[in-house]
Design an enzyme around this catalytic site. Structure first.
Site, PDB file in Angstrom:
ATOM      1  N   HIS A  16      -6.504  15.933  13.526  1.00  0.00           N
ATOM      2  CA  HIS A  16      -7.689  16.787  13.713  1.00  0.00           C
ATOM      3  C   HIS A  16      -7.734  17.219  15.172  1.00  0.00           C
ATOM      4  O   HIS A  16      -8.366  16.574  16.011  1.00  0.00           O
ATOM      5  CB  HIS A  16      -8.950  16.014  13.306  1.00  0.00           C
ATOM      6  CG  HIS A  16     -10.197  16.843  13.283  1.00  0.00           C
ATOM      7  ND1 HIS A  16     -11.302  16.518  12.511  1.00  0.00           N
ATOM      8  CD2 HIS A  16     -10.532  17.981  13.929  1.00  0.00           C
ATOM      9  CE1 HIS A  16     -12.256  17.411  12.699  1.00  0.00           C
ATOM     10  NE2 HIS A  16     -11.812  18.312  13.568  1.00  0.00           N
ATOM     11  N   HIS A  18      -7.975  21.036  17.136  1.00  0.00           N
ATOM     12  CA  HIS A  18      -7.994  22.505  17.149  1.00  0.00           C
ATOM     13  C   HIS A  18      -7.212  22.917  18.375  1.00  0.00           C
ATOM     14  O   HIS A  18      -7.629  22.607  19.504  1.00  0.00           O
ATOM     15  CB  HIS A  18      -9.428  23.024  17.226  1.00  0.00           C
ATOM     16  CG  HIS A  18     -10.280  22.550  16.096  1.00  0.00           C
ATOM     17  ND1 HIS A  18     -10.509  23.296  14.970  1.00  0.00           N
ATOM     18  CD2 HIS A  18     -10.939  21.370  15.903  1.00  0.00           C
ATOM     19  CE1 HIS A  18     -11.282  22.618  14.136  1.00  0.00           C
ATOM     20  NE2 HIS A  18     -11.554  21.441  14.676  1.00  0.00           N
ATOM     21  N   HIS A 196     -13.551  20.804   7.126  1.00  0.00           N
ATOM     22  CA  HIS A 196     -14.601  20.112   7.858  1.00  0.00           C
ATOM     23  C   HIS A 196     -15.793  19.968   6.908  1.00  0.00           C
ATOM     24  O   HIS A 196     -16.229  20.951   6.290  1.00  0.00           O
ATOM     25  CB  HIS A 196     -15.048  20.927   9.067  1.00  0.00           C
ATOM     26  CG  HIS A 196     -14.105  20.891  10.230  1.00  0.00           C
ATOM     27  ND1 HIS A 196     -12.785  21.211  10.127  1.00  0.00           N
ATOM     28  CD2 HIS A 196     -14.319  20.553  11.538  1.00  0.00           C
ATOM     29  CE1 HIS A 196     -12.220  21.077  11.326  1.00  0.00           C
ATOM     30  NE2 HIS A 196     -13.130  20.680  12.194  1.00  0.00           N
ATOM     31  N   GLU A 199     -19.930  16.804   9.163  1.00  0.00           N
ATOM     32  CA  GLU A 199     -20.007  16.617  10.627  1.00  0.00           C
ATOM     33  C   GLU A 199     -21.499  16.680  10.995  1.00  0.00           C
ATOM     34  O   GLU A 199     -22.072  15.694  11.429  1.00  0.00           O
ATOM     35  CB  GLU A 199     -19.201  17.709  11.347  1.00  0.00           C
ATOM     36  CG  GLU A 199     -19.270  17.620  12.875  1.00  0.00           C
ATOM     37  CD  GLU A 199     -18.539  18.766  13.598  1.00  0.00           C
ATOM     38  OE1 GLU A 199     -18.246  19.788  12.951  1.00  0.00           O
ATOM     39  OE2 GLU A 199     -18.273  18.628  14.811  1.00  0.00           O
ATOM     40  N   ASP A 277     -10.122  16.298  18.222  1.00  0.00           N
ATOM     41  CA  ASP A 277     -10.904  17.504  17.886  1.00  0.00           C
ATOM     42  C   ASP A 277     -10.649  18.654  18.874  1.00  0.00           C
ATOM     43  O   ASP A 277      -9.844  19.540  18.566  1.00  0.00           O
ATOM     44  CB  ASP A 277     -12.396  17.178  17.781  1.00  0.00           C
ATOM     45  CG  ASP A 277     -13.151  18.114  16.840  1.00  0.00           C
ATOM     46  OD1 ASP A 277     -12.504  18.928  16.138  1.00  0.00           O
ATOM     47  OD2 ASP A 277     -14.397  18.028  16.782  1.00  0.00           O
ATOM     48  N   ASP A 278     -11.344  18.636  20.000  1.00  0.00           N
ATOM     49  CA  ASP A 278     -11.198  19.673  21.028  1.00  0.00           C
ATOM     50  C   ASP A 278     -11.127  18.983  22.391  1.00  0.00           C
ATOM     51  O   ASP A 278     -12.106  18.995  23.152  1.00  0.00           O
ATOM     52  CB  ASP A 278     -12.394  20.631  20.970  1.00  0.00           C
ATOM     53  CG  ASP A 278     -12.515  21.319  19.617  1.00  0.00           C
ATOM     54  OD1 ASP A 278     -11.763  22.264  19.364  1.00  0.00           O
ATOM     55  OD2 ASP A 278     -13.349  20.860  18.808  1.00  0.00           O
TER      56      ASP A 278
HETATM   57  N1  HPA Z   1     -16.381  21.583  13.898  1.00  0.00           N
HETATM   58  C1  HPA Z   1     -16.345  22.817  13.408  1.00  0.00           C
HETATM   59  N2  HPA Z   1     -15.610  23.777  13.937  1.00  0.00           N
HETATM   60  C2  HPA Z   1     -14.858  23.502  14.994  1.00  0.00           C
HETATM   61  C3  HPA Z   1     -14.848  22.243  15.549  1.00  0.00           C
HETATM   62  C4  HPA Z   1     -15.645  21.221  14.961  1.00  0.00           C
HETATM   63  O1  HPA Z   1     -15.700  20.054  15.388  1.00  0.00           O
HETATM   64  N3  HPA Z   1     -14.000  22.307  16.611  1.00  0.00           N
HETATM   65  C5  HPA Z   1     -13.504  23.565  16.663  1.00  0.00           C
HETATM   66  N4  HPA Z   1     -14.023  24.292  15.680  1.00  0.00           N
HETATM   67 ZN    ZN Z   2     -12.828  19.950  14.189  1.00  0.00          ZN
END
Ligand code: HPA
Ligand code: ZN
Length: 326
Positions: A16, A18, A196, A199, A277-278
């Protein structure tokens, strides 16, 4: 300190990430200069200061602004290569990268420039770093079903360059059912599916990702614990959750890491994994996510091994590659 060294040295899969979220402020400014894109921030420090998020949407606004400097194939290559060097340092040996083509094609960037730059970095990571790398095309759920179909159509000539489809961006108000038909079309092409869900959104979105989109993994999924029947299903079907602890704190899904539920997800027997994630926006790559989470929740070597095993089980690696790390 011994546990941190163990976590660092442990081979692991990242499922996971991006790739646009690995774009560090320094590279954003370098690409802005190279491509003569004007940024609404005066400096790296000025941009970094804007990284104070209150929820998912407040992050997405800045994340899409950061991606505006990506124009050419070489930019996508450089971004992904920087990630792979960082992943190598954390002993990530298998990585499945999300990418958001619509963020780029909507600005006039050709689909081929996006996927060819990323794929070239994946191939080089495999050859030079020993990292097995795959791509997962994500549809932006705040955009229409029709736009997602257009993107899938653009991707068809590149079918051999990516392994699956995903669903990201603003979750609440954009439920899985909006993309039921496009996911069916993607599965018809032999693509894997993830989404996703849970969250910020409710457990029902996790049910719908499973039943309507027929996904093989849930990205995040931390809201599942609100629904014991769902937890039982996830456990019995060994449906993986790609959890991102530092992301969840930065986007205020949990107040702090000590309140994060990943320890409980593991205790309930779910196939949870840790991911970044990011990482350029949320303050850490893989090992930072592990170390901070383990420290806050007082987890130990047994949980580290479980999480690493889960990451390979949950991956779309070949059977042979999975067996190497079992
Ligand atoms: N959630 C949804 N979209 C996203 C995320 C996330 O954590 N990171 C980058 N795009
Ligand atoms: Zn994500």
């Amino acid at each position: 300190a011994a546990l941190n060294r163990f976590i660092q040295a442990m081979p692991k899969a990242e499922l996971h990430i991006h790739i646009e979220g690995s774009l560090e402020p320094e590279l954003i400014f370098e690409l802005a200069r190279r491509n003569q894109v004007k940024l609404p921030y005066a400096s790296v420090e000025d941009l970094r200061a804007a990284y104070a998020f209150t929820n998912l949407q407040s992050f997405l606004d800045i994340y899409y602004a950061g991606a505006s400097v990506l124009l050419h194939e070489a930019d996508f290559f450089d971004m992904a290569w920087a990630y792979f060097l960082r992943a190598k340092a954390d002993n990530v040996v298998h990585a499945e990268l999300f990418f958001d083509p619509q963020t780029h094609t909507d600005r006039g960037v050709p689909f081929a420039a996006v996927i060819d730059g990323l794929r070239r970095a994946c191939d080089r990571a495999r050859n030079e770093l020993g990292i097995q790398a795959e791509l997962i095309l994500c549809f932006l759920r705040h955009l229409s079903e029709e736009a997602a179909f257009t993107t899938l159509q653009q991707a068809r000539p590149h079918r051999d360059k990516f392994v699956g489809v995903g669903l990201d961006s603003s979750e609440v108000g954009h439920p899985p059912e909006k993309f039921q038909r496009v996911f069916a079309a993607a599965r018809e092409l032999g693509l894997r599916a993830v989404a996703h869900a849970g969250e910020e959104g409710p457990p029902q979105y996790i049910w719908d990702a499973l039943d309507l989109l027929q996904v093989q993994r849930i990205d995040h999924g931390v809201q599942a614990l609100r629904d014991p029947v769902l937890v039982q299903r996830l456990r019995e079907q060994r449906i993986p959750l790609t959890v991102c602890p530092l992301s969840n704190i930065k986007l205020c899904v949990f107040g702090d890491l000590a309140q994060h539920n990943i320890g409980e997800l593991l205790r309930q027997g779910l196939v949870a994994t840790i991911n970044s994630d990011d990482p350029a926006y949320f303050g850490g790559y893989m090992n930072q996510n592990f170390v901070e989470t383990f420290d806050a929740l007082q987890l130990g070597a047994a949980e580290a091994i479980t999480l690493a095993r889960n990451s390979f089980e949950a991956s779309f690696a070949t059977h042979a590659d999975k067996a190497r790390y079992a």
